[in-house]
Design a protein around this motif. Structure first.
Motif, mmCIF file in Angstrom:
data_model
loop_
_atom_site.group_PDB
_atom_site.id
_atom_site.type_symbol
_atom_site.label_atom_id
_atom_site.label_comp_id
_atom_site.label_asym_id
_atom_site.label_seq_id
_atom_site.Cartn_x
_atom_site.Cartn_y
_atom_site.Cartn_z
ATOM 1 N N LEU A 164 -0.473 0.650 -17.022
ATOM 2 C CA LEU A 164 -1.440 1.721 -16.316
ATOM 3 C C LEU A 164 -1.487 1.203 -14.753
ATOM 4 C CD1 LEU A 164 -4.386 2.728 -18.506
ATOM 5 C CD2 LEU A 164 -2.744 4.229 -17.869
ATOM 6 N N ARG A 165 -1.562 -0.088 -14.634
ATOM 7 C CA ARG A 165 -1.643 -0.643 -12.986
ATOM 8 C C ARG A 165 -0.300 -0.057 -12.591
ATOM 9 N NH1 ARG A 165 -2.402 -6.795 -12.601
ATOM 10 N NH2 ARG A 165 -0.568 -6.652 -13.472
ATOM 11 N N ASP A 166 0.667 -0.483 -13.186
ATOM 12 C CA ASP A 166 2.039 0.263 -12.456
ATOM 13 C C ASP A 166 2.116 1.690 -12.179
ATOM 14 O OD1 ASP A 166 2.784 -2.590 -12.555
ATOM 15 O OD2 ASP A 166 4.061 -2.415 -14.413
ATOM 16 N N ARG A 167 1.644 2.445 -13.447
ATOM 17 C CA ARG A 167 1.539 3.952 -13.298
ATOM 18 C C ARG A 167 0.610 4.399 -12.172
ATOM 19 N NH1 ARG A 167 -0.224 6.539 -18.700
ATOM 20 N NH2 ARG A 167 -1.853 7.763 -17.538
ATOM 21 N N ALA A 168 -0.217 3.640 -12.009
ATOM 22 C CA ALA A 168 -1.255 4.100 -10.979
ATOM 23 C C ALA A 168 -0.815 3.822 -9.551
ATOM 24 C CB ALA A 168 -2.493 3.313 -11.062
ATOM 25 N N ALA A 169 0.201 2.718 -9.513
ATOM 26 C CA ALA A 169 0.645 2.371 -7.947
ATOM 27 C C ALA A 169 1.882 3.493 -7.890
ATOM 28 C CB ALA A 169 1.173 0.876 -8.121
ATOM 29 N N LYS A 170 2.482 3.850 -8.744
ATOM 30 C CA LYS A 170 3.567 4.793 -8.532
ATOM 31 C C LYS A 170 2.878 6.252 -7.955
ATOM 32 C CE LYS A 170 7.813 6.228 -10.181
ATOM 33 N NZ LYS A 170 9.235 6.195 -11.290
ATOM 34 N N LEU A 171 1.766 6.754 -8.941
ATOM 35 C CA LEU A 171 1.394 7.973 -8.784
ATOM 36 C C LEU A 171 0.604 8.053 -7.558
ATOM 37 C CD1 LEU A 171 0.634 10.675 -10.471
ATOM 38 C CD2 LEU A 171 -1.295 9.527 -11.014
ATOM 39 N N GLN A 172 0.251 6.982 -7.120
ATOM 40 C CA GLN A 172 -0.498 6.848 -5.455
ATOM 41 C C GLN A 172 0.640 7.023 -4.487
ATOM 42 O OE1 GLN A 172 -2.906 3.442 -4.690
ATOM 43 N NE2 GLN A 172 -2.524 3.496 -2.536
ATOM 44 N N ILE A 173 1.852 6.459 -4.635
ATOM 45 C CA ILE A 173 2.880 6.771 -3.733
ATOM 46 C C ILE A 173 3.347 8.382 -3.876
ATOM 47 C CG2 ILE A 173 5.255 6.095 -3.274
ATOM 48 C CD1 ILE A 173 4.505 3.301 -3.926
ATOM 49 N N GLU A 174 3.541 8.604 -5.112
ATOM 50 C CA GLU A 174 3.909 10.041 -5.025
ATOM 51 C C GLU A 174 3.027 10.991 -4.630
ATOM 52 O OE1 GLU A 174 4.699 10.415 -9.456
ATOM 53 O OE2 GLU A 174 6.617 9.988 -9.238
ATOM 54 N N SER A 175 1.746 10.731 -4.740
ATOM 55 C CA SER A 175 0.554 11.698 -4.227
ATOM 56 C C SER A 175 0.786 11.662 -2.636
ATOM 57 C CB SER A 175 -0.701 11.209 -4.502
ATOM 58 O OG SER A 175 -1.041 10.189 -3.869
ATOM 59 N N LEU A 176 1.345 10.771 -2.115
ATOM 60 C CA LEU A 176 1.584 10.620 -0.501
ATOM 61 C C LEU A 176 2.853 11.300 -0.033
ATOM 62 C CD1 LEU A 176 0.109 7.080 0.015
ATOM 63 C CD2 LEU A 176 -1.251 9.389 0.543
ATOM 64 N N LEU A 177 3.550 11.807 -0.908
ATOM 65 C CA LEU A 177 4.771 12.359 -0.480
ATOM 66 C C LEU A 177 4.368 14.116 0.142
ATOM 67 C CD1 LEU A 177 7.399 11.717 -3.456
ATOM 68 C CD2 LEU A 177 7.192 10.724 -0.977
ATOM 69 N N SER A 178 3.714 14.027 1.172
ATOM 70 C CA SER A 178 2.964 15.273 1.389
ATOM 71 C C SER A 178 3.578 15.733 2.787
ATOM 72 C CB SER A 178 1.583 15.217 1.764
ATOM 73 O OG SER A 178 1.358 13.908 2.471
ATOM 74 N N GLY A 179 4.565 15.382 3.109
ATOM 75 C CA GLY A 179 5.691 15.754 4.287
ATOM 76 C C GLY A 179 5.904 17.307 4.138
ATOM 77 N N GLU A 180 6.126 17.883 5.097
ATOM 78 C CA GLU A 180 6.303 19.438 4.905
ATOM 79 C C GLU A 180 7.648 19.654 4.138
ATOM 80 O OE1 GLU A 180 6.816 21.674 8.305
ATOM 81 O OE2 GLU A 180 7.781 19.887 9.560
ATOM 82 N N ALA A 184 10.231 0.915 0.307
ATOM 83 C CA ALA A 184 10.466 1.494 1.520
ATOM 84 C C ALA A 184 9.371 2.660 1.797
ATOM 85 C CB ALA A 184 11.948 2.082 1.689
ATOM 86 N N LEU A 185 9.213 3.448 0.850
ATOM 87 C CA LEU A 185 8.255 4.543 1.158
ATOM 88 C C LEU A 185 6.809 4.016 1.439
ATOM 89 C CD1 LEU A 185 7.554 7.668 1.125
ATOM 90 C CD2 LEU A 185 7.278 7.501 -1.397
ATOM 91 N N ALA A 186 6.532 2.918 0.694
ATOM 92 C CA ALA A 186 4.940 2.572 0.803
ATOM 93 C C ALA A 186 4.967 1.856 2.272
ATOM 94 C CB ALA A 186 5.017 1.250 -0.365
ATOM 95 N N ALA A 187 5.986 1.141 2.698
ATOM 96 C CA ALA A 187 5.983 0.439 3.975
ATOM 97 C C ALA A 187 5.957 1.528 5.185
ATOM 98 C CB ALA A 187 7.398 -0.256 3.971
ATOM 99 N N ARG A 188 6.538 2.734 4.852
ATOM 100 C CA ARG A 188 6.538 3.856 5.863
ATOM 101 C C ARG A 188 5.197 4.447 6.009
ATOM 102 N NH1 ARG A 188 10.708 8.634 6.612
ATOM 103 N NH2 ARG A 188 12.069 7.061 7.389
ATOM 104 N N LEU A 189 4.754 4.560 4.813
ATOM 105 C CA LEU A 189 3.231 5.308 4.622
ATOM 106 C C LEU A 189 2.395 4.072 5.445
ATOM 107 C CD1 LEU A 189 3.413 6.484 1.142
ATOM 108 C CD2 LEU A 189 3.215 7.964 3.280
ATOM 109 N N LYS A 190 2.639 2.850 5.205
ATOM 110 C CA LYS A 190 1.552 1.873 5.569
ATOM 111 C C LYS A 190 1.784 1.896 6.982
ATOM 112 C CE LYS A 190 0.394 -2.953 5.591
ATOM 113 N NZ LYS A 190 0.266 -3.336 7.109
#
Length: 373
Positions: free
Chosen positions: A104-120, A359-365
């Protein structure tokens, strides 16, 4: 309850809090009710473009809300099982519940990143283009390996793939190729792959079995939908027709049906040879050009246009984003995030998630740090 279990549960709760805040929970539920009402309207499909936009937003929001609720529910269930197993002295139940908690911890981390894919354009399909660097056959073979890697990744994630254009190498591989990858968040996941990729291996084309270093450049552009308007003056473009190339056989066009469009102000060139119909290839090529121009505008907005042009103009030393070493040892290392693995063959077979997520997490950070500053 042991400290490591509490720590894992704490990480999941933190992800849940961030997800809830990012979704703007109350407004998200209200908007989902509105979209569901629109979806039940029998007149919705009178305007197909509007209907597709509404259904895409509904699916994305519904997946995010359901993902949050499932994560919250599964966390509660796992903690209850652990408490019950410890109370009853059942080590098997505790071990199984702990394994579920860590998953679940791994799933939560991935879901968190996916939720931030909010570019237009993050939710859109994408075009991916691979160009061989200097080095002849060796670099052209590497370019083909890279394209296959992305297509395998896409297929493993349930995305549809379509090969659009190919310029074959003289002996093997490709000089360049373009494919379309279709599926939710395809562009959002793959956009960080743009750049130069470096391969080190014993060349299968060298009779003396010497080690060779090869380079290939990747560019990724979002497929543009109707809600994004990109105007192109046809007077600024040169349109050429040519005979499609490929592996041969009955599927190779015998007429000049392939289309190449050059946008003169920017120097951007796109080509499509997938269809037998020149009309269809022309329409797809215009779509690809709009995508490339839009991607260029996005890069300018991110103040990254100069770096992007540098990687495209010099496909070689000092510009690579990732190295794939197959000799004298096995290692794939991303030079931006420092993520690495010795499972190089698995990566070349499409196992890219660890690199994409990092890479996505680093860009978001980086975006978060910029906003805080």
């Amino acid at each position: 309850m042991r400290a490591e279990i509490e720590a894992a549960a704490g990480e999941i709760r933190e992800s849940l809090a961030l997800l809830r805040r990012h979704l703007d929970w109350d407004n998200a539920l209200r908007r989902l009710d509105e979209l569901n009402a629109h979806a039940e309207d029998p007149k919705l499909w009178d305007d197909p473009s509007r209907a597709q936009t509404i259904m895409r937003e509904r699916t994305q929001l519904e997946n995010s809300v359901n993902g949050y609720r499932a994560l919250e529910r599964d966390l509660s269930d796992s903690l209850e099982l652990i408490e019950m197993g410890e109370a009853e002295g059942d080590a098997t139940v505790v071990a199984d519940a702990e394994a579920q908690l860590y998953a679940l911890r791994d799933r939560a981390a991935k879901l968190q990143i996916e939720s931030l894919l909010s570019g237009e354009a993050d939710a859109n399909d994408c075009f991916i283009e691979v160009n061989a660097g200097a080095g002849g056959t060796e670099a052209q073979d590497w370019a083909l390996m890279l394209m296959r890697m992305y297509l395998r990744w896409a297929e493993q994630h349930g995305y549809k793939t379509q090969w659009l254009e190919e310029s074959p190498g003289e002996e093997a591989g490709i000089k360049s190729a373009t494919a379309q990858i279709s599926g939710h968040n395809a562009y959002g996941w793959l956009k960080t792959e743009a750049g130069v990729h470096r391969l080190v291996r014993i060349s299968p084309f060298d009779s003396q079995a010497r080690r060779q270093t090869s380079f290939a450049a990747v560019s990724v552009s979002p497929v543009i939908d109707d809600k994004i308007n990109i105007e192109i003056n046809e007077k600024d473009c040169r349109i050429d027709t040519f005979r499609a190339s490929g592996a041969g056989g009955q599927h190779v066009n015998k007429t000049d049906s392939a289309i190449r469009i050059t946008h003169l102000p920017t120097g951007i060139v796109v080509a499509c040879q997938q269809e037998r119909s020149q009309h269809k290839n022309r329409a797809k090529a215009w779509d690809m050009l709009r995508a490339r121009l839009y991607e260029r505008e996005l890069k300018i907005r991110e103040d990254a246009a100069a770096a992007l042009e540098a990687t495209k103009s010099d496909i070689g030393w000092g510009h690579q984003i990732r190295s794939y070493v197959l000799h004298p040892y096995q290692m794939v290392k991303d030079l931006r995030t420092e993520v690495e693995t010795s499972q190089s063959q698995a990566v070349l077979d499409g196992d890219l998630d660890m690199f994409l997520e990092a890479a996505l997490a680093a860009r978001l950070k980086g975006q978060s740090d910029d906003a805080a500053a």
